[in-house]
Design a protein around this motif. Structure first.
Motif, PDB file in Angstrom:
ATOM      1  N   ASN A 147       0.835  -1.213   0.000  1.00 12.99           N
ATOM      2  CA  ASN A 147       0.000   0.000   0.000  1.00 12.99           C
ATOM      3  C   ASN A 147       0.867   1.259   0.000  1.00 12.99           C
ATOM      4  N   TRP A 148       1.956   1.229  -0.765  1.00 10.63           N
ATOM      5  CA  TRP A 148       2.912   2.336  -0.747  1.00 10.63           C
ATOM      6  C   TRP A 148       2.279   3.670  -1.137  1.00 10.63           C
ATOM      7  N   LYS A 149       1.261   3.643  -1.970  1.00 19.38           N
ATOM      8  CA  LYS A 149       0.622   4.897  -2.400  1.00 19.38           C
ATOM      9  C   LYS A 149      -0.011   5.650  -1.235  1.00 19.38           C
ATOM     10  N   SER A 150      -0.327   4.937  -0.169  1.00 16.71           N
ATOM     11  CA  SER A 150      -0.913   5.581   1.013  1.00 16.71           C
ATOM     12  C   SER A 150       0.122   6.353   1.825  1.00 16.71           C
ATOM     13  N   TYR A 151       1.396   6.079   1.571  1.00 14.34           N
ATOM     14  CA  TYR A 151       2.452   6.657   2.400  1.00 14.34           C
ATOM     15  C   TYR A 151       3.351   7.648   1.667  1.00 14.34           C
ATOM     16  N   GLU A 163       4.513  10.563  -0.867  1.00 15.57           N
ATOM     17  CA  GLU A 163       4.150  11.785  -1.595  1.00 15.57           C
ATOM     18  C   GLU A 163       5.438  12.420  -2.095  1.00 15.57           C
TER      19      GLU A 163
END
Length: 327
Positions: free
Chosen positions: A80-84, A86
């Motif tokens: 779930n790297w997209k949640s972390y 930026e």
């Protein structure tokens, strides 16, 4: 010859007048995007970089490094790297660029390359974000997520490069990414070829398509087993090549395709008990063993500096002296 002309003769197997002396051929120019991402944290301090990574830079260490203890990891779950994750900004007002454009304008491009800087690189970004152990395991357990994350990081680098090219018009790139320890690469050549090399072909291809003539890649490590990928990715000079790579053998095997900058390990000369005698021994050995072509003598440090004051300058002095003996 100018520094630039002498460099070209060296890496093309021509008739250089002298050894290229460490970083003399590059005028390193930072930029707002690079500083925002890297963090611009000074020695003796801690901070958080543009990716949200906690960076520590104690005195008397070669450079800043991430603190990826469990509480501070940016990526808690690679799936779930997209949640972390930026990405830092790449667009800045013109006044933010002005000091750096002025630096570039002052460089005599007949004598030196105007070199943009990029750090940390793709592999380093991965372990900065999640820690070395998690990153290495993720290549095996979550390859799809790793490919996605690497593509995201490469696209970020290219978006930053577009801004740099339009403002600084560099003709060289100095790109950091450490790919190994002193005695081995972190990834096998096969895994490097699957995950890392495609990103660099894309990144370095963009720079070369936009006016950059010289790609200098820093990895102060063992990476002799990755040299074919370096060549394929468009790297012209591997900076930071440690003596453990058997530099003379690399020059003999690959010298017509890539050149090597380094050979003088900081671990041997850049220490509390450093001496000119020790430096002279290392410089003389590397220069005589490696010869005049496809080799730039220098420390393996990722910039024109040293951990202990006076080391870099003394290495440069001795290189000049050895150069007069050999040319």
């Amino acid at each position: 010859m100018t520094k630039r002309e002498n460099l070209l003769e060296t890496i093309r197997g021509g008739n250089p007048e002298r050894f290229v002396n460490q970083y003399e051929y590059l005028s390193l120019i930072p930029d707002p995007a690079m500083l925002a991402a890297f963090g611009n944290i000074s020695k003796g301090h801690d901070g958080i970089n543009g990716w949200g990574v906690t960076i520590r830079f104690p005195e008397y260490v070669p450079g800043p490094f991430p603190d990826t203890s469990e509480k501070l990891k940016v990526i808690k779950d690679i799936a779930n790297w997209k949640s972390y994750v930026e990405a830092p900004p790449v667009h800045f007002p013109e006044e933010a660029w002005k000091p750096f454009t002025m630096m570039a304008e002052k460089v005599d491009r007949k004598d030196q390359y105007v070199a943009s800087m990029a750090a940390p690189g793709i592999f380093e970004k991965l372990h900065y974000l999640m820690g070395m152990e998690d990153a290495m395991i993720a290549f095996y357990e979550e390859p799809e997520a790793m490919h996605e994350l690497i593509d995201f990081l490469a696209d970020y680098e290219i978006s930053a490069a577009k801004e740099v090219v339009s403002h600084l018009h560099p003709d060289a790139l100095f790109h950091h990414d450490d790919w190994g320890s002193q005695k081995s690469s972190f990834l096998s050549p096969e895994m490097f070829g699957e995950f890392i090399a495609p990103a660099y072909k894309k990144i370095y291809g963009f720079w070369k398509a936009n006016g950059v003539e010289l790609i200098v890649h820093h990895s102060d490590s063992y990476a002799a087993n990755l040299v074919p990928y370096m060549i394929d990715c468009g790297i012209d000079i591997w900076q930071g090549v440690m003596s453990t790579n058997n530099v003379p053998e690399l020059i003999q095997r690959y010298g017509q395709q890539i050149s090597f900058h380094g050979g003088i390990d900081n671990g041997k000369v850049d220490r509390t008990d450093w001496s000119e005698e020790t430096i002279r021994k290392e410089v003389e050995t590397m220069c005589h063993d490696c010869g005049r072509h496809f080799f730039i003598p220098g420390t393996t440090m990722g910039g024109p500096e040293s951990t202990y004051p006076g080391v870099y300058e003394t290495v440069s002095k001795v290189i000049n002296e050895v150069s007069k003996e050999m040319f």
